[in-house]
Design a protein around this motif. Sequence first.
Motif, mmCIF file in Angstrom:
data_model
loop_
_atom_site.group_PDB
_atom_site.id
_atom_site.type_symbol
_atom_site.label_atom_id
_atom_site.label_comp_id
_atom_site.label_asym_id
_atom_site.label_seq_id
_atom_site.Cartn_x
_atom_site.Cartn_y
_atom_site.Cartn_z
ATOM 1 N N GLY A 164 0.813 -1.212 0.000
ATOM 2 C CA GLY A 164 0.000 0.000 0.000
ATOM 3 C C GLY A 164 0.844 1.258 0.000
ATOM 4 N N VAL A 165 0.186 2.406 -0.018
ATOM 5 C CA VAL A 165 0.890 3.683 -0.158
ATOM 6 C C VAL A 165 1.733 4.023 1.069
ATOM 7 C CG1 VAL A 165 -0.562 4.816 -1.862
ATOM 8 C CG2 VAL A 165 -1.246 4.836 0.527
ATOM 9 N N THR A 166 1.266 3.660 2.259
ATOM 10 C CA THR A 166 2.004 4.011 3.481
ATOM 11 C C THR A 166 3.347 3.298 3.513
ATOM 12 O OG1 THR A 166 -0.094 4.302 4.625
ATOM 13 C CG2 THR A 166 1.870 4.100 5.997
ATOM 14 N N TYR A 167 3.355 2.015 3.161
ATOM 15 C CA TYR A 167 4.604 1.236 3.138
ATOM 16 C C TYR A 167 5.457 1.623 1.930
ATOM 17 C CZ TYR A 167 7.563 -2.951 3.457
ATOM 18 O OH TYR A 167 8.620 -3.818 3.578
ATOM 19 N N ARG A 168 4.776 1.818 0.796
ATOM 20 C CA ARG A 168 5.496 1.982 -0.478
ATOM 21 C C ARG A 168 6.082 3.379 -0.645
ATOM 22 N NH1 ARG A 168 2.926 1.776 -6.420
ATOM 23 N NH2 ARG A 168 4.555 0.690 -7.554
ATOM 24 N N TRP A 169 5.352 4.391 -0.205
ATOM 25 C CA TRP A 169 5.780 5.773 -0.410
ATOM 26 C C TRP A 169 6.007 6.545 0.883
ATOM 27 C CZ3 TRP A 169 7.352 6.690 -5.124
ATOM 28 C CH2 TRP A 169 6.783 5.974 -6.184
ATOM 29 N N GLY A 170 5.657 5.958 2.030
ATOM 30 C CA GLY A 170 5.870 6.638 3.303
ATOM 31 C C GLY A 170 4.917 7.791 3.546
ATOM 32 N N THR A 171 3.712 7.716 2.995
ATOM 33 C CA THR A 171 2.745 8.810 3.183
ATOM 34 C C THR A 171 2.212 8.796 4.616
ATOM 35 O OG1 THR A 171 0.958 7.391 2.396
ATOM 36 C CG2 THR A 171 2.015 8.798 0.772
ATOM 37 N N LYS A 172 1.717 9.932 5.062
ATOM 38 C CA LYS A 172 1.209 10.051 6.432
ATOM 39 C C LYS A 172 -0.128 9.325 6.561
ATOM 40 C CE LYS A 172 0.552 13.525 10.027
ATOM 41 N NZ LYS A 172 1.537 12.934 10.945
ATOM 42 N N LYS A 173 -0.279 8.618 7.668
ATOM 43 C CA LYS A 173 -1.541 7.920 7.902
ATOM 44 C C LYS A 173 -2.649 8.926 8.226
ATOM 45 C CE LYS A 173 -0.363 4.821 11.035
ATOM 46 N NZ LYS A 173 -0.522 3.601 11.879
ATOM 47 N N LEU A 174 -3.861 8.587 7.835
ATOM 48 C CA LEU A 174 -5.018 9.448 8.098
ATOM 49 C C LEU A 174 -5.467 9.282 9.554
ATOM 50 C CD1 LEU A 174 -7.007 8.820 4.787
ATOM 51 C CD2 LEU A 174 -5.402 10.651 5.307
ATOM 52 N N PRO A 175 -6.350 10.157 10.070
ATOM 53 C CA PRO A 175 -6.804 10.044 11.458
ATOM 54 C C PRO A 175 -7.477 8.702 11.754
ATOM 55 C CG PRO A 175 -7.392 12.179 10.553
ATOM 56 C CD PRO A 175 -6.850 11.373 9.418
ATOM 57 N N ARG A 176 -7.545 8.360 13.030
ATOM 58 C CA ARG A 176 -7.997 7.029 13.451
ATOM 59 C C ARG A 176 -9.413 6.682 12.964
ATOM 60 N NH1 ARG A 176 -11.116 5.167 17.309
ATOM 61 N NH2 ARG A 176 -11.403 7.239 18.230
ATOM 62 N N LYS A 177 -10.320 7.668 12.966
ATOM 63 C CA LYS A 177 -11.729 7.363 12.675
ATOM 64 C C LYS A 177 -12.066 7.426 11.179
ATOM 65 C CE LYS A 177 -14.870 8.718 15.593
ATOM 66 N NZ LYS A 177 -15.722 9.568 16.453
ATOM 67 N N THR A 178 -11.055 7.439 10.324
ATOM 68 C CA THR A 178 -11.300 7.582 8.886
ATOM 69 C C THR A 178 -12.118 6.407 8.343
ATOM 70 O OG1 THR A 178 -9.172 8.689 8.706
ATOM 71 C CG2 THR A 178 -10.178 7.968 6.656
ATOM 72 N N HIS A 179 -13.110 6.736 7.509
ATOM 73 C CA HIS A 179 -13.977 5.717 6.904
ATOM 74 C C HIS A 179 -13.202 4.886 5.878
ATOM 75 C CE1 HIS A 179 -17.599 3.819 5.554
ATOM 76 N NE2 HIS A 179 -17.569 4.386 4.353
ATOM 77 N N LYS A 180 -13.399 3.590 5.882
ATOM 78 C CA LYS A 180 -12.795 2.650 4.931
ATOM 79 C C LYS A 180 -11.261 2.644 4.975
ATOM 80 C CE LYS A 180 -16.497 2.210 1.547
ATOM 81 N NZ LYS A 180 -16.875 2.317 0.134
ATOM 82 N N GLY A 181 -10.699 2.800 6.128
ATOM 83 C CA GLY A 181 -9.245 2.625 6.265
ATOM 84 C C GLY A 181 -8.495 3.940 6.357
ATOM 85 N N LEU A 182 -7.316 3.855 6.988
ATOM 86 C CA LEU A 182 -6.538 5.073 7.193
ATOM 87 C C LEU A 182 -5.158 5.024 6.534
ATOM 88 C CD1 LEU A 182 -4.469 4.065 9.645
ATOM 89 C CD2 LEU A 182 -6.481 4.485 11.033
ATOM 90 N N ARG A 183 -4.727 3.862 6.018
ATOM 91 C CA ARG A 183 -3.432 3.793 5.330
ATOM 92 C C ARG A 183 -3.650 4.104 3.845
ATOM 93 N NH1 ARG A 183 0.599 0.984 8.256
ATOM 94 N NH2 ARG A 183 1.568 0.268 6.321
ATOM 95 N N LYS A 184 -4.141 5.298 3.582
ATOM 96 C CA LYS A 184 -4.525 5.694 2.222
ATOM 97 C C LYS A 184 -4.054 7.117 1.933
ATOM 98 C CE LYS A 184 -8.789 2.932 2.330
ATOM 99 N NZ LYS A 184 -8.514 2.056 1.199
ATOM 100 N N VAL A 185 -4.194 7.529 0.661
ATOM 101 C CA VAL A 185 -4.008 8.925 0.273
ATOM 102 C C VAL A 185 -5.400 9.540 0.162
ATOM 103 C CG1 VAL A 185 -3.205 10.470 -1.545
ATOM 104 C CG2 VAL A 185 -1.828 8.504 -0.901
ATOM 105 N N ALA A 186 -5.643 10.650 0.880
ATOM 106 C CA ALA A 186 -7.000 11.207 0.945
ATOM 107 C C ALA A 186 -7.436 11.800 -0.390
ATOM 108 C CB ALA A 186 -7.056 12.257 2.043
#
Length: 359
Positions: free
Chosen positions: A196-218
């Motif tokens: 995924g993007v967090t592992y692959r590109w080191g992007t910042k994780k979204l807040p805890r309550k984010t809908h449908k996952g937080l290891r994404k690009v908003a």
Amino acid sequence: MTSPSLCHLTAFMGHKAGMSHILREVDRVGSRSHKKEVVEAVTIIETPPMIAVGVVGYIETPRGLRSFKTVFAQHISDECKRRFYKNWYRCKKKAHMRTAQKWSDEDGKKSIETDFDKISKYCSAVRVLCHTQPKLFKLQEKKASLMEIQINGGSPADKVTFARSLLEKPIVVGDLFSQDEMIDVIGVTRGHGYKGVTYRWGTKKLPRKTHKGLRKVACIGAWHPSRVCFSVPRAGQFGYHHRTEVNKKVYRVGVKGDQKSASTPFDLTDKPITPMGGFHHYGMINEDFLMLKGCVMGPRKRVLTLRKSLLTHTKRVALEKISLKFIDTASKWGHGRFQTDGEKKAFQGLLKKDREAME
């Protein structure tokens, strides 16, 4: 190191065995570390002799180089023939039978000489087909790695003569590279699969309550242009990419059978380069090897291409003469405390099996 004006090969193949560390004194006038001892990581690459099995000539066209003539050697080993088949045990194993027949009859010899003459006359680039010898690596693979190695220096006729002299003969790594030389390493990196993007590109994780996952690009882009830009981080394949790392310094060129390959003028202990217990998930080094400064791409056992540098080096780091003081051969499986088996027995005493062997 070979002279640029003479015919010489420009690349070699080896397998990554593992890493160790060395101690040396820096010889770089003006540097803060001049005449100080430094500890550096090194990579050991096992490089048994390669076998030349063919010559390929390339002519220049408006669209670049094109292969013009290929001449194969009379005898080609099964290791190399395995590379030409998808399924070795079910095939008829008849690859290059007519090639061998060409060398034995008069008409065939004439056609071979004609091909060599045409390569000398028309071709601007001459390359040698070389393959590795898996039987010397003690790995599971039986299929040789085959590659074209370009010959540089001299005229096309000189290159053809040089290539013919190599056919069916072993080529050792010491003929290509020497200590203190800067080389390039080409290979495939360690694979990590789909990430995924967090592992692959080191992007910042979204807040805890984010809908449908937080290891994404908003936000993956504006409304227009109405497509996803190439620069936006996305999930996908991570690792197992083809890479070239330049300017790796050769610290030592090891020779097969040398029981003092890890000895230095400051450490006179007779010890081979293989650490105690063997290299982690690789084993023993029984053939020639190269010791390179730093790390190289890929996991252990990965086949690597070692290429002569494309640059003329003028920097002091590149021209520095390396004098090793110590090469570590302690076990890489744990907290290695002993450099040799004899040192371990002298400290801990003989084991029961050792005493029984002596009786």
